[in-house]
Motif scaffolding. Structure first.
Motif, mmCIF file in Angstrom:
data_model
loop_
_atom_site.group_PDB
_atom_site.id
_atom_site.type_symbol
_atom_site.label_atom_id
_atom_site.label_comp_id
_atom_site.label_asym_id
_atom_site.label_seq_id
_atom_site.Cartn_x
_atom_site.Cartn_y
_atom_site.Cartn_z
ATOM 1 N N ALA A 52 2.849 5.647 16.097
ATOM 2 C CA ALA A 52 4.040 4.799 15.918
ATOM 3 C C ALA A 52 3.868 3.754 14.817
ATOM 4 O O ALA A 52 4.734 2.904 14.622
ATOM 5 C CB ALA A 52 4.439 4.113 17.223
ATOM 6 N N ARG A 53 2.755 3.826 14.065
ATOM 7 C CA ARG A 53 2.534 2.887 12.958
ATOM 8 C C ARG A 53 2.196 3.619 11.658
ATOM 9 O O ARG A 53 1.747 3.005 10.698
ATOM 10 C CB ARG A 53 1.410 1.910 13.316
ATOM 11 N N MET A 54 2.415 4.934 11.635
ATOM 12 C CA MET A 54 2.166 5.733 10.439
ATOM 13 C C MET A 54 3.410 6.545 10.117
ATOM 14 O O MET A 54 3.913 7.287 10.964
ATOM 15 C CB MET A 54 0.964 6.657 10.628
ATOM 16 N N LEU A 55 3.908 6.400 8.877
ATOM 17 C CA LEU A 55 5.104 7.093 8.436
ATOM 18 C C LEU A 55 4.755 8.064 7.321
ATOM 19 O O LEU A 55 3.760 7.898 6.617
ATOM 20 C CB LEU A 55 6.159 6.101 7.920
ATOM 21 N N ASN A 56 5.618 9.073 7.155
ATOM 22 C CA ASN A 56 5.433 10.041 6.080
ATOM 23 C C ASN A 56 6.798 10.398 5.504
ATOM 24 O O ASN A 56 7.821 10.326 6.200
ATOM 25 C CB ASN A 56 4.758 11.307 6.611
ATOM 26 N N ILE A 57 6.824 10.759 4.240
ATOM 27 C CA ILE A 57 8.049 11.262 3.618
ATOM 28 C C ILE A 57 7.844 12.724 3.265
ATOM 29 O O ILE A 57 6.765 13.121 2.794
ATOM 30 C CB ILE A 57 8.442 10.427 2.380
ATOM 31 N N SER A 74 -10.043 -2.976 7.099
ATOM 32 C CA SER A 74 -10.613 -4.063 6.303
ATOM 33 C C SER A 74 -9.538 -4.789 5.496
ATOM 34 O O SER A 74 -9.650 -5.989 5.232
ATOM 35 C CB SER A 74 -11.697 -3.523 5.366
ATOM 36 N N ALA A 75 -8.487 -4.066 5.112
ATOM 37 C CA ALA A 75 -7.382 -4.674 4.371
ATOM 38 C C ALA A 75 -6.418 -5.412 5.288
ATOM 39 O O ALA A 75 -5.508 -6.086 4.802
ATOM 40 C CB ALA A 75 -6.634 -3.604 3.579
ATOM 41 N N GLY A 76 -6.603 -5.270 6.590
ATOM 42 C CA GLY A 76 -5.738 -5.956 7.543
ATOM 43 C C GLY A 76 -4.360 -5.348 7.666
ATOM 44 O O GLY A 76 -3.399 -6.042 8.034
ATOM 45 N N ALA A 77 -4.229 -4.054 7.388
ATOM 46 C CA ALA A 77 -2.909 -3.416 7.432
ATOM 47 C C ALA A 77 -2.448 -3.204 8.876
ATOM 48 O O ALA A 77 -3.246 -2.927 9.767
ATOM 49 C CB ALA A 77 -2.942 -2.084 6.697
ATOM 50 N N ASN A 78 -1.130 -3.320 9.070
ATOM 51 C CA ASN A 78 -0.497 -3.050 10.365
ATOM 52 C C ASN A 78 0.113 -1.659 10.420
ATOM 53 O O ASN A 78 0.351 -1.121 11.491
ATOM 54 C CB ASN A 78 0.619 -4.061 10.646
ATOM 55 N N PHE A 79 0.427 -1.101 9.229
ATOM 56 C CA PHE A 79 1.098 0.195 9.139
ATOM 57 C C PHE A 79 0.466 1.003 8.003
ATOM 58 O O PHE A 79 -0.107 0.434 7.074
ATOM 59 C CB PHE A 79 2.600 0.026 8.844
ATOM 60 N N ILE A 80 0.621 2.338 8.106
ATOM 61 C CA ILE A 80 0.221 3.240 7.028
ATOM 62 C C ILE A 80 1.453 4.029 6.604
ATOM 63 O O ILE A 80 2.178 4.568 7.444
ATOM 64 C CB ILE A 80 -0.891 4.210 7.472
ATOM 65 N N ALA A 129 5.001 -7.614 7.304
ATOM 66 C CA ALA A 129 4.111 -6.534 7.734
ATOM 67 C C ALA A 129 3.206 -6.130 6.580
ATOM 68 O O ALA A 129 3.611 -6.138 5.416
ATOM 69 C CB ALA A 129 4.930 -5.343 8.211
ATOM 70 N N ARG A 130 1.977 -5.771 6.902
ATOM 71 C CA ARG A 130 0.978 -5.397 5.904
ATOM 72 C C ARG A 130 0.824 -3.874 5.935
ATOM 73 O O ARG A 130 0.466 -3.306 6.970
ATOM 74 C CB ARG A 130 -0.346 -6.092 6.199
ATOM 75 N N VAL A 131 1.100 -3.235 4.797
ATOM 76 C CA VAL A 131 1.167 -1.772 4.730
ATOM 77 C C VAL A 131 0.088 -1.235 3.800
ATOM 78 O O VAL A 131 -0.096 -1.731 2.680
ATOM 79 C CB VAL A 131 2.557 -1.317 4.240
ATOM 80 N N ALA A 132 -0.617 -0.194 4.262
ATOM 81 C CA ALA A 132 -1.513 0.593 3.423
ATOM 82 C C ALA A 132 -0.811 1.892 3.056
ATOM 83 O O ALA A 132 -0.172 2.513 3.911
ATOM 84 C CB ALA A 132 -2.818 0.892 4.147
#
Length: 321
Positions: free
Chosen positions: A105-110, A80-86, A5-8
């Motif tokens: 459902a593709r963005m997480l936070n702490i 542009s970075a091709g990320a699947n998740f943030i 998976a590609r993460v930003a």
């Protein structure tokens, strides 16, 4: 790993949680990689660290910009970075509803508290003032409710009698660095978990009118119509017949369409053994970028191909309004 998976990662400050995610991603069994570190603070020290580690960066100050305008620029950098998740890691901006919706459902936070306790700021001081025995940290999905999305993981941290907000914050931060990489890895790896994928397929299939599940040759299948005369419109295939794919099998319009789709988009479609000869196409599910809207559209199309006319007439009539 070939299909990680590609993460930003979004940061505003030092980026210590970003660093924890980044160094965890260097482990050979990690299911994600960091493809972008983006910030609303061009002076963020975390950007320098990312560059030193060879990770692409993007920065744009939010000052003088509307929230939606700034979010759109950040979003474009992610795409542009091709990320699947943030992964939000100390990103001190409330995101616009449109941004949250696009990454649902593709963005997480702490967050530095044991949610649902103490959303927002000053979490450590609030926990101490309340006389809590433990503070902690939580990873959650981002929704339009501040710190209110689905909880994905937590770690408790004991509060000692001599704790100040500063001393407690230091221990909670250490816990964050342990928790976030593990939760992110587990979450993005769900796309290779057949149990998770079957649950998603089951929910989509059984949401269609007069459908029910029935096993076929050891696989979950979905039918429309009565128990006696119903017909299969979908099967769930978990690496059957020696393929590496976890896939949804649905009815294709023709063999020509099937062959053309498989040839043009082999990362999405495959011709399944046995079923392929009968005009069923496989939609590959164990990918980092599975398009669930596409999956839903194929399920509806396949359902229509075999559903009784009385059902399709009702759907067509509803669609005409």
């Amino acid at each position: 790993m070939a299909d990680r998976a590609r993460v930003a990662v979004f940061i505003s400050g030092t980026g210590s949680n970003m660093a924890a995610l980044l160094y965890a991603s260097k482990m050979p069994d990690c299911p994600y990689r960091i493809v972008l570190v983006a910030s609303n603070n061009p002076q963020s020290p975390g950007l320098d660290l990312a560059r030193a580690e060879g990770v692409a960066t993007f920065s744009l100050s939010h000052r003088g910009m509307g929230r939606a305008e700034h979010d759109a620029a950040m979003d474009q950098a992610v795409l542009s970075a091709g990320a699947n998740f943030i992964a939000l890691a100390g990103y001190m901006r409330i995101l616009s509803p449109d941004m949250v919706k696009r990454w649902e459902a593709r963005m997480l936070n702490i967050h530095p508290s044991l949610l649902p306790k103490y959303p927002g700021l000053d979490t450590h001081a609030r926990a101490i003032a309340a006389g809590d025995s433990h503070a902690g940290t939580s990873v959650h999905l981002v929704t339009d409710v501040l710190d209110g999305g689905e909880l994905l993981g937590q770690v408790e941290v004991a509060i000692t009698p001599t704790d100040t907000p500063q001393s407690l914050a230091a221990r909670v931060l250490a816990a964050e660095h342990q928790l976030y990489p593990r939760v992110l890895a587990s979450y993005v790896a769900r796309g290779s978990d057949p149990r998770f994928l079957l649950r998603r397929i089951r929910n989509l299939a059984l949401d269609l009118p007069e459908t029910y599940e029935r096993e076929s040759h050891g696989s979950a299948g979905f039918r429309v119509g009565t128990e006696k005369s119903g017909k299969f419109f979908a099967y769930f295939s978990d690496r059957h017949h020696g393929t590496p794919y976890i896939s949804l099998l649905v009815k294709c319009g023709s063999m020509d369409e099937l062959e053309n789709l498989v040839e043009a988009q082999p990362h999405i479609y495959h011709k399944p053994a046995y079923y392929g000869a009968s005009g069923w196409i496989g939609i590959i599910l164990n990918r980092a970028d599975t398009d669930w809207d596409l999956v839903s559209d194929w399920l509806q199309r396949s359902w229509r191909a075999v559903a009784p006319a009385r059902l399709t007439r009702l759907i067509d009539a509803a669609d005409s309004f």
